[in-house]
Design a protein around this motif. Sequence first.
Motif, PDB file in Angstrom:
ATOM      1  N   THR A  24      -0.884   4.000  -2.220  1.00  8.29           N
ATOM      2  CA  THR A  24      -2.324   4.193  -2.039  1.00  8.29           C
ATOM      3  C   THR A  24      -2.682   4.720  -0.653  1.00  8.29           C
ATOM      4  O   THR A  24      -3.738   5.308  -0.465  1.00  8.29           O
ATOM      5  CB  THR A  24      -3.070   2.864  -2.281  1.00  8.29           C
ATOM      6  OG1 THR A  24      -2.548   1.863  -1.410  1.00  8.29           O
ATOM      7  CG2 THR A  24      -2.886   2.419  -3.736  1.00  8.29           C
ATOM      8  N   ASN A  25      -1.816   4.497   0.310  1.00  7.05           N
ATOM      9  CA  ASN A  25      -2.067   4.967   1.678  1.00  7.05           C
ATOM     10  C   ASN A  25      -0.946   5.917   2.078  1.00  7.05           C
ATOM     11  O   ASN A  25       0.037   5.533   2.705  1.00  7.05           O
ATOM     12  CB  ASN A  25      -2.131   3.772   2.626  1.00  7.05           C
ATOM     13  CG  ASN A  25      -2.567   4.167   4.047  1.00  7.05           C
ATOM     14  OD1 ASN A  25      -2.441   5.317   4.457  1.00  7.05           O
ATOM     15  ND2 ASN A  25      -3.064   3.194   4.792  1.00  7.05           N
ATOM     16  N   GLY A  49       0.791  -1.228   0.000  1.00 13.85           N
ATOM     17  CA  GLY A  49       0.000   0.000   0.000  1.00 13.85           C
ATOM     18  C   GLY A  49       0.817   1.269   0.000  1.00 13.85           C
ATOM     19  O   GLY A  49       0.336   2.325   0.437  1.00 13.85           O
TER      20      GLY A  49
END
Length: 554
Positions: free
Chosen positions: A423-424, A420
């Motif tokens: 995306t994070n 991630g």
Amino acid sequence: MSTYTEGKVDHEHNSSSSDVEKNKSYPVHEEINSIDESLTKPDPKNPFLDRKVAEHYRQVYEESQYECRGVFDPHFTWDPAEERKIVRKLDYRVALSACLMFCALQVDRGNIAQAVSDTLLQDLKLTTDDFNTGNTIFFVSFLFAELPSQLISKALGPDIFVPIQICLWSIVSLSQGWINNKASFYATRSLIGILEGGFIADLVLWLSYFYTSKELPIRLSWFWSTLSLVSIAASLAAFGILRLKGHLGLAGWRWLFIIEGIFTLLVGIASFYLMVPSAVQTKSRLHPKSWFTDREAKIVVNRVLRDDPSKGDMHNRQGLTPKMIWKSLIDYDLYPIYALGLFQYGPALVLETYQTINLRELGFSTLNTNLLTIPSSVISIIFLLLITWLSEKVNNRALLCLSLPIYAIPLMGVIAFWEGTMTNKWGTYTLITLMVGAPYIHAILVAWVSTNSNSIRSRSVASTVYNISVQIAAIYSKNVYRSDDAPIYRRGNMQVFAIAVAILPLIIIAKFYYIWRNNRRDKIWNAMSQEEQEDYINNTTDEGNKRLDFRFVH
């Protein structure tokens, strides 16, 4: 028991060692013919209570023309309260001054991170790889200047050479406000590296003149806490300075270099006043009043010598000969710590170097990016002060150094394998912040090298060689993240994870190596008669940490 007649301490801050010695007058010490029987057994807190040891080192100090030899007194005593008061004075006069001078170093070598959060790369038409090359040039230049700088500093004295260094690199740093292409970027990176090379080893040597081996790590932790504090201050300053973009037609990053270069130049000029040659040479035209009374200076000198008698085996204006340098370079007993220097700095430095670039790629603004770097600096300060405070309490360097791999391995594993990353952004930011703030064991390792050197000659070169190993780590860390691996840098993070893993066995090997070396010496030393031990102390040709009566710390 013979008594020592206290003589006056010469506080004159002379321009050369020969002038110092010419104008000094030393008291004549009486021969220690009669001594209390209980004092003939060596005391680990005062090795000079052994008459043979005292006579041996008095001769060493005379032969080396050690500048503080006139106040050396094996039987001089003082109250612990006096010593605590003097240590507080040293912290104010010496440690605080060193921290201020370190500010100048960190501002001028670290402001490139704030500059690239602005438009430096775009304005100079540089790629990430060009930026890597510029950083590599800086650290290679820094590395090759380490030993020459130390040799010059040892001959002139850190109190003369360090202020010159700061002033010179500040001028070059200031001039970065007018660079306009790749060539000028590379040139200024190289010049700053050359002029800053050796500065840290020079300043650590100066600190070692005033502090015991047990006190040095915590003072060095203040020294390197300054790095994190400067990073915080620089981020806050950059937040304001970069807003000057457009004033007088200059980009914000140009104002950053100009303003911070002026600040560090002022620090360089002030450092001519802040530094003195030794505890007995604190009075000069710049210092009309001495730092210490005669008694205080005598306490400063004797407490340091009792902790490490080798600190008087050279005078502070004595250069190193090629033979001395070679003997120090081949001192294999310090290689375990050099090996740690190659790895311990890498993991956090990789992420710190690209922290601002990574945060920009995650979508944070220029101004917010600089503010978001502050928490990692705060975490780093807390860890640094904690582990060095513990090192003074538990006196176990290797055990505390293990805090780095134990912390970094799992954290770096998550960064390397997490899916991630892009995306994070807040999750990625948290991981990067925690990793950049990893336990900083550098201060412990620097003090470890200094203590295990056991001679001024070896300490001067060993501090430099250790710093060279750290600069090698800085060089490879600046080239782990490559353009073809952007923006996730999966390959680079895997390499950083491997480095973090390698630190763990290296620390364990260093610990057991020094235990093994000490055990071997114990076996040889304990097999000798008292007469043989005394003969060895007085007549051995072994030097520094090769002496059988020396034990390595670990």
